[in-house]
Design a protein around this motif. Structure first.
Motif, PDB file in Angstrom:
ATOM      1  N   PHE A  16       0.724  -1.469  14.829  1.00 33.18           N
ATOM      2  CA  PHE A  16       0.936  -1.554  13.381  1.00 33.18           C
ATOM      3  C   PHE A  16       2.352  -1.952  13.006  1.00 33.18           C
ATOM      4  N   THR A  47       7.711   0.528   7.160  1.00 35.06           N
ATOM      5  CA  THR A  47       8.690  -0.049   6.228  1.00 35.06           C
ATOM      6  C   THR A  47       9.788  -0.762   7.008  1.00 35.06           C
ATOM      7  N   ASN A  71       2.729   4.725   7.378  1.00 29.14           N
ATOM      8  CA  ASN A  71       3.572   3.948   6.468  1.00 29.14           C
ATOM      9  C   ASN A  71       4.589   3.173   7.290  1.00 29.14           C
ATOM     10  N   ARG A 108       3.848  -1.961   4.980  1.00 27.20           N
ATOM     11  CA  ARG A 108       2.399  -1.859   5.110  1.00 27.20           C
ATOM     12  C   ARG A 108       1.989  -0.403   5.111  1.00 27.20           C
ATOM     13  N   ARG A 109       0.728  -0.193   4.735  1.00 28.78           N
ATOM     14  CA  ARG A 109       0.135   1.142   4.865  1.00 28.78           C
ATOM     15  C   ARG A 109      -1.216   0.984   5.535  1.00 28.78           C
ATOM     16  N   VAL A 110      -1.377   1.683   6.646  1.00 28.43           N
ATOM     17  CA  VAL A 110      -2.630   1.631   7.392  1.00 28.43           C
ATOM     18  C   VAL A 110      -3.266   3.013   7.340  1.00 28.43           C
ATOM     19  N   GLU A 137       6.116   6.093   9.684  1.00 26.70           N
ATOM     20  CA  GLU A 137       5.874   7.532   9.638  1.00 26.70           C
ATOM     21  C   GLU A 137       4.371   7.749   9.614  1.00 26.70           C
TER      22      GLU A 137
END
Lengths: 96, 96
Positions: free
Chosen positions: B73, B15, B13, B47-49, B82
């Motif tokens: 990322f 942010t 995550n 974003r969420r990877v 995180e």
């Protein structure tokens, strides 16, 4: 009464649905060999939205988040979302 | 031995750091009144990877994810991240 309203912090994770082309994920995968990384696969890139909702209880707050996730944060045709409760919002800081 | 390698699924995550301007979050907040939503604040968009790492154990897999989160990322100057373990990767499906 309005003084019974509390702040709840949530996150919404938005990810491309399985089977939907994910150009950003593909771009990440293609860049990995240049970083000498060869043991990573299945990269999916989505969005994460964090927000605070003022409501009487967590269920009411979550209903607002679910609606926004569906109408504003995601495209349900090509994306899936999950709502995660982050707990009571801190008194300061998160209300940017 | 290579047959001791297992697949681990993680999410990262990303942010915007506190105090860093978040134009997407601001744009969401400005659109909320048009949806008749007046009890939402502190919107942050990141974003969420999600990715699968093949490694001997979870610690080794997590080290790869931490490195990618830092180098690929996120922009550490303006973003925090995180790493969240999603558990063993399913045999099929996630290896897109």
């Amino acid at each position: 009464m309005s003084d019974a309203v509390r702040d709840f912090r949530f996150a919404v994770n938005v990810t491309p649905r399985e089977g939907i082309l994910d150009p950003q994920g593909r771009a990440v995968e293609q860049s990995l060999p240049h970083l000498d990384v060869h043991n990573v696969s299945g990269v999916r890139v989505g969005r994460r939205v964090e927000l605070t909702v003022s409501a009487a209880d967590e269920a009411a707050a979550r209903a607002v988040v679910e609606r926004l996730a569906h109408e504003l944060f995601s495209n349900p045709l090509i994306e899936a979302f999950e709502v995660v409760a982050l707990g009571p919002a801190a008194a300061a800081g998160v209300r940017a």
